[in-house]
Design an enzyme around this catalytic site. Sequence first.
Site, short mmCIF file in Angstrom:
data_model
loop_
_atom_site.label_atom_id
_atom_site.label_comp_id
_atom_site.label_asym_id
_atom_site.label_seq_id
_atom_site.Cartn_x
_atom_site.Cartn_y
_atom_site.Cartn_z
N TYR A 88 -14.61 -2.63 9.39
CA TYR A 88 -13.25 -2.09 9.52
C TYR A 88 -12.73 -2.33 10.94
CZ TYR A 88 -9.59 1.56 9.44
OH TYR A 88 -8.41 2.27 9.50
N ASP A 106 2.51 -1.76 -4.56
CA ASP A 106 1.08 -1.45 -4.55
C ASP A 106 0.43 -2.22 -5.69
OD1 ASP A 106 -0.33 1.41 -3.06
OD2 ASP A 106 -1.49 -0.12 -4.15
N GLY A 147 0.83 -1.21 0.00
CA GLY A 147 0.00 0.00 0.00
C GLY A 147 0.86 1.25 0.00
N LEU A 189 1.52 3.45 -2.10
CA LEU A 189 1.07 4.65 -2.85
C LEU A 189 -0.18 5.25 -2.23
CD1 LEU A 189 1.79 3.45 -6.50
CD2 LEU A 189 3.34 4.41 -4.78
N GLY A 190 -0.53 4.81 -1.05
CA GLY A 190 -1.70 5.34 -0.35
C GLY A 190 -1.34 6.55 0.50
N GLN A 191 -2.29 6.96 1.37
CA GLN A 191 -2.09 8.21 2.13
C GLN A 191 -0.86 8.12 3.03
OE1 GLN A 191 -4.84 9.08 5.33
NE2 GLN A 191 -4.28 11.24 5.38
N LYS A 216 -9.63 -4.59 12.24
CA LYS A 216 -8.51 -4.01 13.00
C LYS A 216 -8.26 -4.80 14.29
CE LYS A 216 -7.09 -0.88 10.21
NZ LYS A 216 -5.82 -1.11 9.50
C1 VAH Z 1 -10.79 5.97 8.54
N1 VAH Z 1 -8.80 7.34 8.28
O1 VAH Z 1 -11.42 7.02 8.63
C2 VAH Z 1 -9.27 6.04 8.74
C3 VAH Z 1 -8.89 5.86 10.19
C4 VAH Z 1 -9.37 6.53 12.54
C5 VAH Z 1 -9.81 6.64 11.12
O2 VAH Z 1 -8.80 4.55 10.56
O3 VAH Z 1 -11.31 4.92 8.28
#
Ligand code: VAH
Length: 314
Positions: A141, A34, A8, A10-12, A145
């Site tokens: 998400y 990437d 990843g 090339l990501g933020q 995590k």
């Molecule tokens: C998101 N920028 O918004 C990410 C991050 C805490 C937020 O994990 O999903």
Amino acid sequence: MKRILITGALGQIGSELTMKLRDIYGTDNVIATDLKKNNSEAAENGPFEVVDVTDLNNMIEVAKKYKVDTVMHLAALLSATAEAKPVFAWNLNMGGMMNALETARELNAQFFTPSSIGAFGPTTPKDNTPQDTIMRPTTMYGVNKVAGELLSDYYHEKFGVDTRGVRFPGLISYVAKPGGGTTDYAVEIYYEAVKNGKYTSYIDKGTYMDMMYMPDALNAIIDLMEADSAKLTHRNAFNVTAMSFAPEEIAAEIAKQIPGFVLSYDVDPVRQKIADSWPNFIDATAAKQEWGFKAEYDLAKMTKDMIEKLRQKL
Ligand code: VAH
């Protein structure tokens, strides 16, 4: 000598982390990977390979080609996109995590991946959220995590992989935009302020979330990875934060630099629901005590720098 593979890249985070690591460890020692190449500095000014993190053989082949001793796994779908495509998110986020851990195990490499404040849920204490606390996230998400944190601990305990991670807050930067996150409003607001002097927020007023400027995030990754392993009680993953604010507070700070700036609201219920399930502000004591974490940018200092840099960029 460190030889680092970044997924990843090339990501933020990756687009800036790649450049910073090349400055420190040497361009040829930082392999950016990437799903596809672009014309960014990270892709153009040093080793770049196409890697699909869901393809284990591809990742291991590239890691062996460059004899890497460090894997930094950044490739993942962020919260809003993951909520829209939960099955795809599970496959990419968890498949990628397993493959990156397997690659680190196979090459006996050090391992880093970011977790997030998104790993916390509505039953987590919202103020001064502790390092060790209940974690029942209600987003795909967040599930990814928490599972990623547990997998990283497992690979450390079971296989002795030197896995390390942080729970990042929303990250603000001016190089590469985030994509599909909930905290992205705090990046978009600066771009719109500089371009148009106004911004319509999809997150409601009074919604507090932890945030951090990218330079502090990059230093946190490097400081953690360079820390003495014997001093790490928590490995996956340390709470880190620099500030917490609501949309009206960042708007007020921007207005000091751009008089007449106007903030309005058009709340997105999906991303508002995600934001409401996250903490207001977390406690980073463990990171400070175990590896000297320290953030340099507060809201005022970040706003001044962001607007200065975006005026040059735009
Ligand atoms: C998101 N920028 O918004 C990410 C991050 C805490 C937020 O994990 O999903």
